[in-house]
Design a protein around this motif. Structure first.
Motif, PDB file in Angstrom:
ATOM      1  N   SER A   1      50.720  76.428  15.126  1.00 19.29           N
ATOM      2  CA  SER A   1      50.548  77.725  14.474  1.00 19.29           C
ATOM      3  C   SER A   1      49.572  77.634  13.296  1.00 19.29           C
ATOM      4  O   SER A   1      48.709  78.508  13.121  1.00 19.29           O
ATOM      5  N   MET A   2      49.694  76.567  12.511  1.00 18.24           N
ATOM      6  CA  MET A   2      48.790  76.393  11.371  1.00 18.24           C
ATOM      7  C   MET A   2      47.354  76.193  11.849  1.00 18.24           C
ATOM      8  O   MET A   2      46.400  76.737  11.262  1.00 18.24           O
ATOM      9  N   TRP A   3      47.192  75.416  12.932  1.00 20.86           N
ATOM     10  CA  TRP A   3      45.851  75.215  13.495  1.00 20.86           C
ATOM     11  C   TRP A   3      45.255  76.538  13.951  1.00 20.86           C
ATOM     12  O   TRP A   3      44.070  76.814  13.717  1.00 20.86           O
ATOM     13  N   GLN A   4      46.078  77.374  14.601  1.00 22.96           N
ATOM     14  CA  GLN A   4      45.581  78.671  15.050  1.00 22.96           C
ATOM     15  C   GLN A   4      45.141  79.542  13.872  1.00 22.96           C
ATOM     16  O   GLN A   4      44.113  80.213  13.936  1.00 22.96           O
ATOM     17  N   GLU A   5      45.920  79.524  12.793  1.00 16.30           N
ATOM     18  CA  GLU A   5      45.561  80.327  11.619  1.00 16.30           C
ATOM     19  C   GLU A   5      44.243  79.861  11.009  1.00 16.30           C
ATOM     20  O   GLU A   5      43.436  80.685  10.554  1.00 16.30           O
ATOM     21  N   LEU A   6      44.033  78.552  11.021  1.00 20.20           N
ATOM     22  CA  LEU A   6      42.800  78.023  10.443  1.00 20.20           C
ATOM     23  C   LEU A   6      41.567  78.406  11.267  1.00 20.20           C
ATOM     24  O   LEU A   6      40.445  78.394  10.747  1.00 20.20           O
ATOM     25  N   GLN A   7      41.756  78.732  12.548  1.00 18.41           N
ATOM     26  CA  GLN A   7      40.625  79.112  13.392  1.00 18.41           C
ATOM     27  C   GLN A   7      40.202  80.561  13.176  1.00 18.41           C
ATOM     28  O   GLN A   7      39.114  80.954  13.587  1.00 18.41           O
ATOM     29  N   LEU A   8      41.058  81.381  12.549  1.00 16.37           N
ATOM     30  CA  LEU A   8      40.750  82.791  12.366  1.00 16.37           C
ATOM     31  C   LEU A   8      39.829  82.970  11.159  1.00 16.37           C
ATOM     32  O   LEU A   8      40.068  82.394  10.098  1.00 16.37           O
TER      33      LEU A   8
END
Length: 469
Positions: free
Chosen positions: A243-250
């Motif tokens: 989830s944290m990785w996904q947030e960093l991609q936004l």
């Protein structure tokens, strides 16, 4: 082992020094004079060292069997590491030892039913030889004492050798007690406690046997719960990292070009999201703007979304029209899977000088141009990418005037009588944007986010705006 060393002494004329049995290399003492020994001391020592190494390996194998048999008691949960296995098998052995010693007996064992409830396998023991754990399971058919214990909780056999005794013991002892081990009232096995001599079994001994059987069931429940909690904790840590990785991609909200402001949000009811949004200034100076959603009800949606994002990013650096880029993403998804990577994707190119744009969409993505005069819809539902090979999307031309907003979102944002009972109508979205755009474009997405969070459940959804100021 004592029998082996006795035979070693008789055959070689050398005996093992008692002080060296557990510490260091074996030391030998002559039983007769060295001249009369059949082997020299060096040869006897070499043989003794080889035998000692084999004994160590045998002990290690026996301990492994003990751990593995205990591990099979909790086979419904993930396997633990050897240290945890040893701890659980030791706790079972302690319960068996306490039961045997509490009644004044010499041995005890726990037999567990197999999945078909047709046989009983010894999973833990105290006072027996370790090889007993590898003996084949015994059939429940004809095991009268076990069957009776499963009905009446406990069975006492005061003299196993008596001709009048109906019940028989699975091990050669003079007397025994058999108690049922149950979870939630359902038998999962039996506890046997043995003595070398015939004995009068009173109510106190039976109560100890019942208590021990209950303790075994409690240990099994506690171990299963502990492993389930540990497994869930590991899963939570993994999901949080994803989830944290996904947030960093936004991408963050920002003025993307002079007079242009862009913002977006991605929300998911599950630990990981299956949708995303992105924007960038392309090599030719145009604004690239996209939202996407993977169609899956399981956690693989995160991987499908990441695959689509990677495919999109790999093609977005080339001079391609929106429909050409979307077609290339579709081809990549089709070639890297068997057609199960269904993805909805909306992609637009906008000239920041003129406000003229071209948009292509696939699947259930939505786009509207909003202004103080109302809204106009740009898209309609279609088949998602990877539904079939050779996907041919079409371009849709539009133009953003100063003060207008391009709003794009994934399918769950818009309420639909046919497909989506949740979300908002186009009029409600337009009202939210019109109400907050007056305070500045930076207020629109936070307002949408609050609406999403306060809603009962909207699943995965992504929304993004491109505002021409």
């Amino acid at each position: 082992m004592a029998t082996f060393w006795q035979s070693f002494t008789e055959q070689t004329g050398w005996r093992l020094d008692q002080r060296s049995r557990s510490v260091g290399a074996p030391k030998l003492l002559p039983v007769v004079s060295a001249d009369q020994s059949t082997l020299s001391k060096a040869s006897a020592r070499m043989l003794a060292e080889s035998a000692a190494n084999l004994i160590v390996r045998l002990r290690e194998a026996e301990q492994a069997v003990v751990r593995q048999e205990a591990e099979l008691v909790v086979t419904t949960t993930p396997l633990a590491d050897p240290e945890q296995q040893s701890d659980f098998s030791a706790r079972l052995s302690d319960v068996l030892m306490g039961a045997a010693e509490g009644i004044g007996c010499v041995a005890a064992a726990f037999y567990m039913l197999d999945d078909d409830t047709s046989s009983l396998k010894m999973r833990a023991q105290y006072g027996l030889q370790p090889p007993r754990l590898v003996v084949a399971p015994r059939s429940l058919r004809g095991a009268l004492a076990d069957l009776e214990a499963m009905v009446s909780d406990v069975v006492a056999i005061e003299d196993c050798h008596s001709t009048d005794e109906v019940y028989s013991s699975p091990e050669p002892f003079a007397s025994a007690i058999c108690a049922v081990v149950a979870e939630g009232g359902v038998p999962i096995g039996t506890l046997w406690i043995w003595n070398n001599i015939a004995m009068d079994i009173d109510s106190t001994a039976l109560a100890v046997a019942r208590l021990a059987a209950s303790s075994i069931a409690s240990e099994i429940r506690a171990e299963r719960l502990l492993r389930r909690v540990r497994s869930e904790q590991k899963t939570d840590i993994t999901l949080k990292a994803v989830s944290m990785w996904q947030e960093l991609q936004l991408p963050p909200a920002m003025p993307l070009a002079k007079g242009w402001y862009v913002d977006g949000c991605t929300h998911s009811d599950s630990p990981v999201a299956g949708s995303w949004h992105t924007w960038d200034i392309l090599p030719d100076g145009q604004i690239g703007f996209a939202v996407a959603e993977a169609h899956s009800e399981s956690l693989d949606k995160a991987m499908i979304a990441a695959t689509a994002r990677a495919a999109f990013q790999s093609h977005s650096g080339y001079r391609l029209k929106p429909n050409q880029l979307v077609r290339r993403v579709a081809d990549t998804l089709w070639q890297t899977n068997t057609g199960e990577q269904l993805v909805s994707l909306l992609y637009a190119n906008i000239d920041p000088e003129t406000g003229e744009g071209v948009l292509t969409c696939a699947g259930s993505t939505h786009a509207m141009v909003l202004s103080s005069y109302g809204f106009r819809v740009l898209t309609k539902d279609s088949q998602p990418l990877c539904s079939f090979p050779d996907y041919q999307p079409v371009d849709i031309a539009f133009r953003l005037q100063p003060g207008e907003v391009l709003w794009a979102a994934t399918g769950n944002m818009i309420k639909s009588a046919e497909r989506n009972k949740r979300g908002w109508t186009q009029q409600e979205i337009a009202a939210i944007v019109s109400e907050h755009i007056q305070a500045g474009p930076h207020e629109v997405i936070p307002a949408l986010w609050r609406s999403i969070v306060n809603a009962d459940s909207v699943g995965d959804c992504t929304a993004a705006i491109l505002c021409r100021q």
